[in-house]
Structures are given as C-alpha cells and as structure tokens.
Design a protein around this motif. Structure first.
Motif, PDB file in Angstrom:
ATOM      1  N   ARG A  53       0.827  -1.215   0.000  1.00 29.05           N
ATOM      2  CA  ARG A  53       0.000   0.000   0.000  1.00 29.05           C
ATOM      3  C   ARG A  53       0.861   1.265   0.000  1.00 29.05           C
ATOM      4  O   ARG A  53       0.626   2.196  -0.770  1.00 29.05           O
ATOM      5  CB  ARG A  53      -0.939   0.013   1.207  1.00 29.05           C
ATOM      6  N   TYR A  79      -5.625  -4.097  -4.268  1.00 26.50           N
ATOM      7  CA  TYR A  79      -5.130  -2.726  -4.276  1.00 26.50           C
ATOM      8  C   TYR A  79      -5.646  -1.912  -5.462  1.00 26.50           C
ATOM      9  O   TYR A  79      -5.130  -0.830  -5.751  1.00 26.50           O
ATOM     10  CB  TYR A  79      -3.589  -2.728  -4.283  1.00 26.50           C
ATOM     11  N   ALA A  80      -6.664  -2.422  -6.134  1.00 29.63           N
ATOM     12  CA  ALA A  80      -7.201  -1.769  -7.331  1.00 29.63           C
ATOM     13  C   ALA A  80      -7.612  -0.319  -7.056  1.00 29.63           C
ATOM     14  O   ALA A  80      -7.389   0.558  -7.889  1.00 29.63           O
ATOM     15  CB  ALA A  80      -8.366  -2.564  -7.886  1.00 29.63           C
ATOM     16  N   ASP A  81      -8.167  -0.055  -5.870  1.00 31.44           N
ATOM     17  CA  ASP A  81      -8.598   1.300  -5.544  1.00 31.44           C
ATOM     18  C   ASP A  81      -7.424   2.276  -5.480  1.00 31.44           C
ATOM     19  O   ASP A  81      -7.574   3.453  -5.810  1.00 31.44           O
ATOM     20  CB  ASP A  81      -9.360   1.313  -4.213  1.00 31.44           C
ATOM     21  N   LEU A  82      -6.249   1.801  -5.107  1.00 30.57           N
ATOM     22  CA  LEU A  82      -5.067   2.658  -5.029  1.00 30.57           C
ATOM     23  C   LEU A  82      -4.427   2.900  -6.398  1.00 30.57           C
ATOM     24  O   LEU A  82      -3.651   3.823  -6.563  1.00 30.57           O
ATOM     25  CB  LEU A  82      -4.015   2.046  -4.107  1.00 30.57           C
ATOM     26  N   LYS A  84      -6.016   3.515  -9.246  1.00 30.96           N
ATOM     27  CA  LYS A  84      -6.852   4.326 -10.152  1.00 30.96           C
ATOM     28  C   LYS A  84      -6.236   5.666 -10.409  1.00 30.96           C
ATOM     29  O   LYS A  84      -5.572   6.249  -9.626  1.00 30.96           O
ATOM     30  CB  LYS A  84      -8.252   4.509  -9.558  1.00 30.96           C
TER      31      LYS A  84
END
Length: 84
Positions: A53, A79-82, A84
């Motif tokens: 992260r 970790y897809a949200d990080l 973007k």
C-alpha cells in the motif's frame, strides 16, 4: 516502528530496479509512507500489505509500481482502488 523480516525484504526487492544513486532517497521516502500506512492501520509491526500500500501510494508513476509489484508476484487485485 518494527518491521517483519518479510516486509523489509520486499521493500529491498522493490528498490532494486531503481538506479543506485536514487535508491537511498527513494527508499527513505517510501519507507516513511509505509510506516505511515501501518500507523494509520493501528499496527505495531509493518507487514507485507503495508509495504504494498505504501509503495503504491508513494510511487510517482503507478505503471512502474505495478511492474515492480508484479515482478515480485504480488496480487494487485486487493489494491485496485489505489491504482486508479
């Protein structure tokens, strides 16, 4: 903050692709971000998740971060949200 051996090794591996002359400064910056992530999570030790992260969050170029993480067999789906 205490680091698990596996976490410290992962950070060292992620630093290897960087040029030797920028590695110490980059490692210091990323290590600081990783420890911040761990503290915000209320952890007493830095684990592999915190390293991933923090590495993603500190990376100025997300595509290079993805390449380095994939080279270390890290599953990026959590970790897809990080990314973007």
């Amino acid at each position: 903050m205490k680091w698990q051996d596996e976490s410290a090794q992962l950070l060292d591996e992620l630093m290897k692709p960087l040029p030797v002359f920028v590695r110490p400064m980059a490692k210091k910056s990323i290590k600081s971000k990783v420890e911040q992530v761990a503290q915000q999570a209320g952890a007493e030790e830095v684990n592999k998740d915190h390293v991933v992260r923090g590495y993603i969050m500190a990376a100025p170029d997300k595509s290079r971060a993805v390449t380095a993480l994939e080279a270390n067999q890290i599953d990026l789906s959590p970790y897809a949200d990080l990314l973007k």
